[in-house]
Design a protein around this motif. Structure first.
Motif, PDB file in Angstrom:
ATOM      1  N   ASN A   1      -1.965   7.520  -6.781  1.00  0.00           N
ATOM      2  CA  ASN A   1      -2.485   7.715  -8.178  1.00  0.00           C
ATOM      3  C   ASN A   1      -1.726   6.841  -9.105  1.00  0.00           C
ATOM      4  N   ASN A   2      -0.644   6.668  -9.114  1.00  0.00           N
ATOM      5  CA  ASN A   2      -0.009   5.727  -9.803  1.00  0.00           C
ATOM      6  C   ASN A   2      -0.409   4.363  -9.624  1.00  0.00           C
ATOM      7  N   VAL A   3      -0.437   4.188  -8.408  1.00  0.00           N
ATOM      8  CA  VAL A   3      -0.895   2.523  -7.968  1.00  0.00           C
ATOM      9  C   VAL A   3      -2.147   2.325  -8.401  1.00  0.00           C
ATOM     10  N   LEU A   4      -3.059   3.371  -8.119  1.00  0.00           N
ATOM     11  CA  LEU A   4      -4.529   3.197  -8.504  1.00  0.00           C
ATOM     12  C   LEU A   4      -4.684   2.901 -10.207  1.00  0.00           C
ATOM     13  N   MET A   5      -3.858   3.838 -10.690  1.00  0.00           N
ATOM     14  CA  MET A   5      -4.034   3.301 -12.072  1.00  0.00           C
ATOM     15  C   MET A   5      -3.442   2.193 -12.921  1.00  0.00           C
ATOM     16  N   GLU A   6      -2.273   1.780 -12.036  1.00  0.00           N
ATOM     17  CA  GLU A   6      -1.888   0.397 -12.245  1.00  0.00           C
ATOM     18  C   GLU A   6      -2.790  -0.822 -12.041  1.00  0.00           C
ATOM     19  N   GLY A   7      -3.485  -0.640 -10.806  1.00  0.00           N
ATOM     20  CA  GLY A   7      -4.765  -1.492 -10.516  1.00  0.00           C
ATOM     21  C   GLY A   7      -5.619  -1.476 -11.682  1.00  0.00           C
ATOM     22  N   GLN A   8      -5.999  -0.438 -12.093  1.00  0.00           N
ATOM     23  CA  GLN A   8      -7.218  -0.245 -13.019  1.00  0.00           C
ATOM     24  C   GLN A   8      -6.750  -0.886 -14.525  1.00  0.00           C
ATOM     25  N   ARG A   9      -5.177  -0.667 -14.784  1.00  0.00           N
ATOM     26  CA  ARG A   9      -5.053  -1.391 -16.076  1.00  0.00           C
ATOM     27  C   ARG A   9      -4.950  -2.986 -15.834  1.00  0.00           C
ATOM     28  N   ALA A  10      -4.733  -3.304 -14.683  1.00  0.00           N
ATOM     29  CA  ALA A  10      -4.656  -5.183 -14.293  1.00  0.00           C
ATOM     30  C   ALA A  10      -5.965  -5.708 -14.450  1.00  0.00           C
TER      31      ALA A  10
ATOM     32  N   THR B   1       0.965  -1.291  -0.169  1.00  0.00           N
ATOM     33  CA  THR B   1      -0.088   0.149  -0.086  1.00  0.00           C
ATOM     34  C   THR B   1       0.654   0.975   0.027  1.00  0.00           C
ATOM     35  N   PRO B   2       0.391   2.312  -0.794  1.00  0.00           N
ATOM     36  CA  PRO B   2       1.419   3.487  -0.720  1.00  0.00           C
ATOM     37  C   PRO B   2       1.524   3.995   0.638  1.00  0.00           C
ATOM     38  N   LEU B   3       2.672   4.376   1.001  1.00  0.00           N
ATOM     39  CA  LEU B   3       3.164   4.583   2.331  1.00  0.00           C
ATOM     40  C   LEU B   3       3.987   6.002   2.424  1.00  0.00           C
ATOM     41  N   PHE B   4       3.773   6.637   3.240  1.00  0.00           N
ATOM     42  CA  PHE B   4       4.516   8.032   3.468  1.00  0.00           C
ATOM     43  C   PHE B   4       4.680   8.108   5.152  1.00  0.00           C
ATOM     44  N   GLY B   5       5.744   8.699   5.546  1.00  0.00           N
ATOM     45  CA  GLY B   5       6.202   8.798   6.904  1.00  0.00           C
ATOM     46  C   GLY B   5       6.927  10.093   7.120  1.00  0.00           C
ATOM     47  N   ILE B   6       6.730  10.610   7.957  1.00  0.00           N
ATOM     48  CA  ILE B   6       7.319  11.915   8.419  1.00  0.00           C
ATOM     49  C   ILE B   6       8.028  11.935   9.738  1.00  0.00           C
ATOM     50  N   CYS B   7       9.456  12.361   9.949  1.00  0.00           N
ATOM     51  CA  CYS B   7       9.831  12.448  11.486  1.00  0.00           C
ATOM     52  C   CYS B   7       9.906  11.254  12.124  1.00  0.00           C
ATOM     53  N   PHE B   8       9.233  10.864  12.997  1.00  0.00           N
ATOM     54  CA  PHE B   8       9.447   9.581  13.853  1.00  0.00           C
ATOM     55  C   PHE B   8       8.860   8.570  12.876  1.00  0.00           C
ATOM     56  N   GLY B   9       7.771   8.831  11.926  1.00  0.00           N
ATOM     57  CA  GLY B   9       7.668   7.911  10.887  1.00  0.00           C
ATOM     58  C   GLY B   9       8.696   7.491  10.033  1.00  0.00           C
ATOM     59  N   ASN B  10       9.808   8.266   9.886  1.00  0.00           N
ATOM     60  CA  ASN B  10      10.634   7.920   9.027  1.00  0.00           C
ATOM     61  C   ASN B  10      11.782   6.839   9.856  1.00  0.00           C
ATOM     62  N   GLN B  11      11.679   7.086  10.964  1.00  0.00           N
ATOM     63  CA  GLN B  11      12.440   6.262  11.726  1.00  0.00           C
ATOM     64  C   GLN B  11      11.887   5.137  11.927  1.00  0.00           C
ATOM     65  N   ILE B  12      10.661   5.045  11.984  1.00  0.00           N
ATOM     66  CA  ILE B  12       9.952   3.723  12.123  1.00  0.00           C
ATOM     67  C   ILE B  12       9.913   2.870  11.057  1.00  0.00           C
TER      68      ILE B  12
ATOM     69  N   ASP C   1       2.239  16.358  -2.421  1.00  0.00           N
ATOM     70  CA  ASP C   1       1.998  16.123  -3.999  1.00  0.00           C
ATOM     71  C   ASP C   1       2.837  14.646  -4.536  1.00  0.00           C
ATOM     72  N   ARG C   2       3.869  14.282  -3.770  1.00  0.00           N
ATOM     73  CA  ARG C   2       4.562  13.085  -4.285  1.00  0.00           C
ATOM     74  C   ARG C   2       3.856  11.963  -3.729  1.00  0.00           C
ATOM     75  N   PHE C   3       3.149  12.103  -2.552  1.00  0.00           N
ATOM     76  CA  PHE C   3       2.284  10.909  -1.624  1.00  0.00           C
ATOM     77  C   PHE C   3       1.104  10.825  -2.617  1.00  0.00           C
ATOM     78  N   THR C   4       0.531  11.841  -3.236  1.00  0.00           N
ATOM     79  CA  THR C   4      -0.683  11.738  -3.934  1.00  0.00           C
ATOM     80  C   THR C   4      -0.255  11.143  -5.333  1.00  0.00           C
ATOM     81  N   SER C   5       0.522  11.436  -5.937  1.00  0.00           N
ATOM     82  CA  SER C   5       1.321  10.871  -7.199  1.00  0.00           C
ATOM     83  C   SER C   5       1.337   9.407  -7.035  1.00  0.00           C
TER      84      SER C   5
END
Length: 384
Positions: free
Chosen positions: A375-384, A257-268, A368-372
């Motif tokens: 979106n990319n994963v969603l589009m790949e899933g639709q093409r599959a 699943t698309p994942l984004f972490g900041i600060c403590f999330g980066n350490q995790i 915006d990078r997280f949004t992209s």
């Protein structure tokens, strides 16, 4: 412990665990407090700093000499309360001047029971912490002032930051939803490890409905909201103690699943990938830290608040259980790892705060990078 609520003329004493002592005047509440002494280099944004849950159990020394000029307001809070254990300033403003101000900083500190000290040489204190490193500290005023030996003993009895598990103390206990602004495009499950209020707002601006979940959330609870992405927030404490968030993140990585972490999330994320973490000598705090995005070569001025960092090789791609990983961002002051990016799964993280509260807007593109990514994963899933 707070024994009274105001005492601008009351003497106060700051005692570091190595025996260094500074004497000044009480600021905010009167009593005693303990925590880790750290310094913040931001010249603005003190209200956001005070209400950032990542500062839990830290006594913050402001390097800017004049603090409190704009008072306090209802709009700039990052959470429902002040989280710092204590506050250290050189020259507090006597009268705030700002059209949004509703009260003074001194009054707010006193009302929330935050013990502070003013009138000390914060430049000398900052230089001491840079040389000796962040350390335990106590601030004493009013009846709490005792002999130097007694106060030093109290400081040395207090809990250190290393080994401290604090994220559950600041996280929400109930899930809540921040609705998307305009048309809803994605759903994100955000794990609250000490989240700042501006973070889900920045995602909502991009059409994301954010389900903020407690730090104790299970993998089933994450996927019950049918997320297009999962976010792990900032937070306080030693990442070595965060076993549940690490296992939770591994579950998200396994599902790609698309994942984004900041600060403590980066350490995790670093720990989930098999890297270690370590305590920095005096950490990065403030809104003027230079970071290079190594994927683009761009240099950003960024907002930081972290005393721990990920121990990952900067110049090589690492093989992990979840595929290849590269260090995507580095601090130009000391080469500390400031971001991670997986090359074979849709996941990345940064060590700093891209929500610009308070701070520069250079890193806003990360949302915006997280949004992209979603979106990319969603589009790949639709093409599959």
């Amino acid at each position: 412990m707070t024994t009274s609520t105001r005492g601008a003329t009351s003497p106060a004493v700051l005692v570091l665990e190595d025996g260094r002592i500074f004497r000044g005047r009480a600021y905010g509440a009167v009593g005693e407090t303990f925590g880790e002494a750290v310094f913040s280099t931001g010249m603005t944004g003190y209200q956001e700093t005070l209400t950032d849950p990542s500062y839990h159990r830290q006594v913050v020394v402001m390097t800017a000499p004049h603090v409190g000029n704009t008072g306090m307001n209802e709009e700039d809070r990052e959470s429902h309360k002040i989280w710092v254990s204590g506050y250290v300033v050189r020259d507090p403003a006597r009268v705030p001047s700002n059209w949004r101000s509703t009260r003074t900083l001194d009054d707010e500190l006193a009302e929330q029971g935050v013990v502070g000290i003013s009138g000390i040489d914060t430049r000398a204190l900052t230089r001491h912490l840079r040389e000796r490193g962040a350390m335990r500290v106590g601030v004493f005023s009013g009846e709490a002032v005792a002999s130097e030996e007694a106060m030093l003993a109290r400081v040395r009895e207090s809990a250190p930051m290393k080994g401290a598990s604090l994220y559950e103390e600041v996280a929400t206990t109930e899930a809540y939803v921040v609705r998307a602004q305009g048309d809803k495009k994605f759903t994100v499950a955000a794990i609250d490890l000490g989240i700042k209020g501006m973070t889900p707002y920045r995602m909502a601006e991009r059409g994301i409905e954010v389900h903020v979940l407690p730090a104790t959330a299970t993998l089933d609870e994450i996927y019950a909201v049918n997320p297009d992405g999962v976010f792990f927030s900032n937070g306080p404490g030693d990442p070595e103690t965060a076993e549940h968030p690490v296992e939770l993140m591994r579950g998200v990585l396994e599902r790609s699943t698309p994942l984004f972490g900041i600060c403590f999330g980066n350490q995790i994320l670093g720990r989930a990938l098999g890297f270690g973490t370590y305590k920095l000598k005096y950490g990065h705090r403030g809104i003027n830290q230079p970071v290079q995005d190594r994927t683009t070569g761009k240099v950003e001025v960024t907002a930081h608040n972290h005393g721990f960092a990920v121990d990952a090789p900067i110049d090589t791609i690492s093989e992990t259980a979840y595929g290849r990983v590269q260090v995507s961002h580095v601090c130009l002051n000391d080469d500390v790892v400031e971001g991670l990016q997986l090359l074979d799964r849709p996941a990345f993280s940064v060590q700093y705060h891209p929500e610009a509260a308070a701070g520069p807007h250079d890193a806003a593109y990360l949302f915006d990078r997280f949004t992209s990514l979603m979106n990319n994963v969603l589009m790949e899933g639709q093409r599959a």
